[in-house]
Scaffold this motif. Structure first.
Motif, mmCIF file in Angstrom:
data_model
loop_
_atom_site.group_PDB
_atom_site.id
_atom_site.type_symbol
_atom_site.label_atom_id
_atom_site.label_comp_id
_atom_site.label_asym_id
_atom_site.label_seq_id
_atom_site.Cartn_x
_atom_site.Cartn_y
_atom_site.Cartn_z
ATOM 1 N N LYS A 66 0.967 -1.129 -0.022
ATOM 2 C CA LYS A 66 -0.005 -0.009 -0.038
ATOM 3 C C LYS A 66 0.797 1.240 -0.055
ATOM 4 O O LYS A 66 0.525 2.083 -0.788
ATOM 5 C CB LYS A 66 -0.848 -0.174 1.135
ATOM 6 C CG LYS A 66 -2.283 0.552 0.991
ATOM 7 C CD LYS A 66 -3.019 0.413 2.239
ATOM 8 C CE LYS A 66 -2.836 0.975 3.359
ATOM 9 N NZ LYS A 66 -3.371 0.456 4.779
ATOM 10 N N ARG A 67 1.875 1.211 0.812
ATOM 11 C CA ARG A 67 2.815 2.436 1.069
ATOM 12 C C ARG A 67 3.597 2.607 -0.465
ATOM 13 O O ARG A 67 3.911 3.890 -0.849
ATOM 14 C CB ARG A 67 3.887 2.074 2.073
ATOM 15 C CG ARG A 67 3.283 2.645 3.446
ATOM 16 C CD ARG A 67 4.484 2.473 4.391
ATOM 17 N NE ARG A 67 3.956 2.178 5.627
ATOM 18 C CZ ARG A 67 4.459 1.949 6.768
ATOM 19 N NH1 ARG A 67 5.706 2.081 6.671
ATOM 20 N NH2 ARG A 67 4.176 1.886 7.898
ATOM 21 N N ALA A 124 6.853 3.543 -11.321
ATOM 22 C CA ALA A 124 6.252 2.587 -12.247
ATOM 23 C C ALA A 124 6.020 1.402 -11.583
ATOM 24 O O ALA A 124 6.689 0.726 -10.619
ATOM 25 C CB ALA A 124 6.959 2.263 -13.501
ATOM 26 N N ARG A 125 4.630 0.336 -12.287
ATOM 27 C CA ARG A 125 4.411 -0.729 -11.538
ATOM 28 C C ARG A 125 5.660 -1.667 -11.450
ATOM 29 O O ARG A 125 5.588 -2.524 -10.322
ATOM 30 C CB ARG A 125 3.169 -1.433 -12.398
ATOM 31 C CG ARG A 125 2.639 -2.631 -11.701
ATOM 32 C CD ARG A 125 1.435 -2.957 -12.396
ATOM 33 N NE ARG A 125 0.691 -3.855 -11.312
ATOM 34 C CZ ARG A 125 -0.207 -3.709 -10.449
ATOM 35 N NH1 ARG A 125 -0.782 -2.273 -10.405
ATOM 36 N NH2 ARG A 125 -0.566 -4.430 -9.792
ATOM 37 N N GLU A 126 6.193 -1.825 -12.553
ATOM 38 C CA GLU A 126 7.589 -2.842 -12.528
ATOM 39 C C GLU A 126 8.389 -2.570 -11.457
ATOM 40 O O GLU A 126 9.060 -3.494 -10.728
ATOM 41 C CB GLU A 126 8.074 -2.893 -13.846
ATOM 42 C CG GLU A 126 7.362 -3.134 -15.077
ATOM 43 C CD GLU A 126 7.049 -1.515 -15.541
ATOM 44 O OE1 GLU A 126 7.918 -0.924 -15.988
ATOM 45 O OE2 GLU A 126 6.086 -1.220 -15.350
ATOM 46 N N VAL A 127 8.718 -1.266 -11.127
ATOM 47 C CA VAL A 127 9.576 -0.743 -10.166
ATOM 48 C C VAL A 127 9.163 -1.108 -8.648
ATOM 49 O O VAL A 127 9.938 -1.761 -8.298
ATOM 50 C CB VAL A 127 10.011 0.785 -10.265
ATOM 51 C CG1 VAL A 127 10.804 1.178 -9.243
ATOM 52 C CG2 VAL A 127 10.472 1.318 -11.629
ATOM 53 N N GLU A 144 6.986 -3.484 -8.214
ATOM 54 C CA GLU A 144 6.916 -4.948 -8.144
ATOM 55 C C GLU A 144 8.370 -5.454 -7.851
ATOM 56 O O GLU A 144 8.609 -6.591 -7.051
ATOM 57 C CB GLU A 144 6.773 -5.783 -9.427
ATOM 58 C CG GLU A 144 5.184 -5.603 -9.616
ATOM 59 C CD GLU A 144 4.066 -6.085 -8.832
ATOM 60 O OE1 GLU A 144 4.566 -6.978 -7.904
ATOM 61 O OE2 GLU A 144 2.930 -5.975 -8.663
ATOM 62 N N LYS A 145 9.515 -5.026 -8.339
ATOM 63 C CA LYS A 145 10.931 -5.343 -8.096
ATOM 64 C C LYS A 145 11.419 -4.906 -6.595
ATOM 65 O O LYS A 145 11.800 -5.740 -6.020
ATOM 66 C CB LYS A 145 11.766 -4.453 -8.966
ATOM 67 C CG LYS A 145 13.030 -5.117 -9.247
ATOM 68 C CD LYS A 145 13.871 -4.302 -10.073
ATOM 69 C CE LYS A 145 15.701 -4.617 -9.956
ATOM 70 N NZ LYS A 145 16.386 -3.835 -10.225
ATOM 71 N N LEU A 172 9.230 -4.806 -4.228
ATOM 72 C CA LEU A 172 8.616 -5.990 -3.101
ATOM 73 C C LEU A 172 9.249 -7.191 -3.152
ATOM 74 O O LEU A 172 9.242 -7.800 -2.123
ATOM 75 C CB LEU A 172 7.099 -6.031 -3.848
ATOM 76 C CG LEU A 172 5.967 -4.908 -3.283
ATOM 77 C CD1 LEU A 172 4.703 -5.205 -3.926
ATOM 78 C CD2 LEU A 172 5.829 -4.894 -2.017
ATOM 79 N N HIS A 173 9.758 -7.643 -4.321
ATOM 80 C CA HIS A 173 10.437 -8.754 -4.548
ATOM 81 C C HIS A 173 11.836 -8.678 -3.462
ATOM 82 O O HIS A 173 11.794 -9.430 -2.802
ATOM 83 C CB HIS A 173 10.884 -8.975 -5.889
ATOM 84 C CG HIS A 173 11.428 -10.426 -6.108
ATOM 85 N ND1 HIS A 173 10.731 -11.561 -6.047
ATOM 86 C CD2 HIS A 173 12.789 -10.507 -6.121
ATOM 87 C CE1 HIS A 173 11.759 -12.283 -6.272
ATOM 88 N NE2 HIS A 173 13.013 -12.049 -6.260
ATOM 89 N N CYS A 174 12.353 -7.498 -3.609
ATOM 90 C CA CYS A 174 13.607 -7.206 -2.994
ATOM 91 C C CYS A 174 13.153 -7.258 -1.377
ATOM 92 O O CYS A 174 14.069 -7.693 -0.515
ATOM 93 C CB CYS A 174 14.444 -5.950 -3.212
ATOM 94 S SG CYS A 174 15.115 -5.787 -4.717
ATOM 95 N N ALA A 175 12.113 -6.428 -1.079
ATOM 96 C CA ALA A 175 11.588 -6.670 0.215
ATOM 97 C C ALA A 175 11.472 -7.800 0.833
ATOM 98 O O ALA A 175 11.828 -8.060 2.034
ATOM 99 C CB ALA A 175 10.521 -5.854 0.415
ATOM 100 N N SER A 176 11.057 -8.862 0.074
ATOM 101 C CA SER A 176 10.685 -10.443 0.677
ATOM 102 C C SER A 176 12.152 -10.734 1.139
ATOM 103 O O SER A 176 12.483 -11.441 2.194
ATOM 104 C CB SER A 176 9.984 -11.246 -0.463
ATOM 105 O OG SER A 176 9.140 -10.600 -0.639
#
Ligand code: 5GP
Length: 200
Positions: free
Chosen positions: A132-133, A141-144, A146-147, A149-153
Motif C-alpha cells: 500500500k505504501r 512505475a508498476r514494474e519498479v 514489483e521489483k 516488493l520482491h527485494c523486500a521479501s
C-alpha cells in the motif's frame, strides 16, 4: 578518556519508512550525528550535495574504495553507496553517538568491523501495508514497485541478523522504540567500567 559513542545502524526495505523514522529520530535526539554517505547516484530534485549525500562520479568512488576510505560500501539498485570511515571513527572517539542509514549488505559489513554496532531493522507492519505504501507514493512505475516488493521479501529474510526489529506502524512509536533501545544499550555493563572499578 571519553566514553566511546554508540554506533547505530538503521536499515530496512524500501517503503518501510526508515528515512522518515531516521529524520524524526534526529529531531528528537539532537546529540545524535548522522553519517552522510557517498554515492554514484545522481541527485534527485531538492537533494543537496554534502548534505543528503556526497555525490561522486564512479572514478572518485573507485579511488576511495582502493584507498580504503570506506567503512563499508555496496551496490544498491545499479549505484554504489558507501560510508566514509573517518567521520564515523572520529565521532565515536569523541564520544558522539552516530547513526548510519544504509542497506543490509552495508549493515552486515559494519557489524563485522564494529561488533559493538547496534543494528536496527525497520520493518513494515505487514506485507499488505508495504504494498500500500509503495503504491501510494505514486512516484514509481508498476514494474519498479514489483521489483522493490520482491527485494523486500529477500530483505525481510535477513532481519534476524539484526540486534533489534522496530515495526514502523506509526513514526512516533517507532522513534520511541529506538530511543528505548539507545537507553538500554547505554545501560550495558561495559559502559560502567570506571564506576565499577572505582569500588576496587
Ligand atoms: P536512495 O538512493 O533511495 O537514497 O538509497 C537507496 C538505498 O541505499 C537505501 O536502502 C539506503 O539506505 C542505501 N544507502 C544509502 N547510503 C548508503 C551507504 O552509505 N551504504 C550502503 N550500503 N547503503 C546505503
Amino acid at each position: 578518556m571519553k566514553k566511546r559513542g554508540l554506533l547505530l545502524v538503521l536499515s530496512g526495505p524500501s517503503g518501510a519508512g526508515k528515512g522518515t523514522v531516521c529524520r524524526a529520530l534526529l529531531k528528537n535526539e539532537p546529540s545524535l550525528r548522522l553519517s552522510v554517505s557517498a554515492t554514484t547516484r545522481p541527485p534527485r530534485p531538492g537533494e543537496v550535495d554534502n548534505v543528503d549525500y556526497f555525490f561522486l562520479d564512479s572514478e572518485i568512488f573507485n579511488k576511495m574504495i582502493k584507498d580504503g576510505e570506506f567503512l563499508e560500501y555496496a551496490q544498491v539498485y545499479n549505484n554504489y553507496y558507501g560510508t566514509p570511515q573517518p567521520f564515523v571513527e572520529e565521532s565515536l572517539k569523541e564520544g558522539h553517538d552516530i547513526i548510519l542509514e544504509i542497506d543490509i549488505q552495508g549493515a552486515l559489513q559494519v557489524k563485522e568491523k564494529y561488533p559493538e554496532a547496534v543494528l536496527i531493522f525497520i520493518a513494515p507492519p505487514s506485507k499488505f501495508d508495504l504494498k500500500k505504501r509503495l503504491f501510494s507514493r505514486g512516484a514509481d512505475a508498476r514494474e519498479v514497485i514489483e521489483k522493490r516488493l520482491h527485494c523486500a521479501s529477500d530483505e525481510m529474510k535477513l532481519a534476524d541478523r539484526y540486534d533489534y526489529i522496530v515495526v514502523n506502524d506509526q513514526v512516533i512509536r517507532a522513534v520511541e522504540r529506538i530511543r528505548s533501545i539507545i537507553i538500554a544499550e547505554k545501560s550495558r555493563p561495559h559502559n560502567f567500567k570506571r564506576l565499577l572499578n572505582s569500588f576496587n
